[in-house]
Design an enzyme around this catalytic site. Structure first.
Site, PDB file in Angstrom:
ATOM      1  CD  GLU A  28      98.015  77.725   8.250  1.00 47.38           C
ATOM      2  OE1 GLU A  28      97.726  76.636   7.716  1.00 47.38           O
ATOM      3  OE2 GLU A  28      97.940  78.812   7.648  1.00 47.38           O
TER       4      GLU A  28
ATOM      5  CG  ASP B 130     100.734  71.504   2.517  1.00 44.42           C
ATOM      6  OD1 ASP B 130     100.056  72.523   2.725  1.00 44.42           O
ATOM      7  OD2 ASP B 130     101.091  70.727   3.420  1.00 44.42           O
TER       8      ASP B 130
END
Length: 243
Positions: free
Chosen positions: A30, A41
């Site tokens: 990824e 994130d």
């Protein structure tokens, strides 16, 4: 399924880290594109993205990382909707396909919105991979699972990416809900950082295990050889998942 921040610490070094992932047993990478406002994130990956941007990383540079790594392993790009929609979904996805990537994850693009992105991905043979969370309703889970391509990215926690200590107790429930909604493989991510947790995810029925923060942190903590440090961790994770 290790996560790689494109351009961290540099574009060249991120290629070396990706190659170390492959050598250590990664089945898929990824590949993240650094972004100034990465809502999914946690602090470790956010900081890595900030450093990558400061070092000059760009979408064009990350696509070159994808081109290099895609020779040896499937590469799925993870980026945010503005990166896709600002230049236009069709030209963005065309560039992605030409770089050799096989999938796209856009965490801030819910299923049902941005139909032009799905159309472009279908036209260019790119799997648009959706996410589901512990809070996804059963009805919404069925809708998302029915449209999933490539795999169903199943988030193990409520919140952003990052390592957690106590997660495994809910793995079976989360994976079971996801599998009941789709015919594609189910990959579990967010919060998994140790070989033991990876094994527990597999034992709970996950077809894939996504690890990000722990690997990015290893690269950050080992500036003398980030590729070796991250590769060693992937080797341990891969060993734990051997049947």
């Amino acid at each position: 399924m290790p996560y790689l921040m494109g351009g961290f610490p540099t574009l060249e070094e991120s290629v070396r880290i990706g190659e170390a992932y492959v050598a250590a047993g990664a089945d898929l990478i990824e590949l993240g594109v650094p972004y100034s406002d990465p809502l999914a994130d946690g602090p470790v990956i956010h900081a890595a993205g900030t450093r990558a941007l400061a070092a000059g990383s760009s979408i064009a540079g990350v696509l070159e990382v994808a081109r290099t790594l895609a020779v040896d392993v499937p590469v799925v790009l993870m980026c945010y909707a503005n990166m896709v929609l600002a230049p236009g979904a069709e030209p963005f996805v065309e560039r992605l396909a030409r770089a050799g990537a096989c999938g796209l994850i856009v965490p801030d693009l819910p299923v049902g919105e941005g139909p032009e992105v799905l159309e472009a991905c279908d036209a260019h043979g790119i799997a648009l991979i959706p996410l589901v969370a512990p809070t996804t309703t059963p009805e919404r889970m069925q809708e998302i699972g029915a449209q999933a391509k490539g795999f169903l990215y199943t988030v193990s926690v409520v919140g952003t990416t990052g390592e957690r200590e106590a997660l495994a107790g809910r793995f079976a429930e989360i994976v079971s809900r996801a599998k009941a909604s789709t015919n594609v493989p189910v990959a579990l991510g967010f919060g998994i950082g140790t070989p033991e947790q990876a094994r527990m995810a597999a034992d709970a029925g996950a077809d894939g295990v996504i690890v990000g923060t722990r690997l990015v942190r290893a690269a950050e903590e080992t500036p003398e050889d980030p590729a070796a440090a991250a590769g060693a961790l992937v080797a341990g994770l891969a060993a734990a998942l051997e049947i």
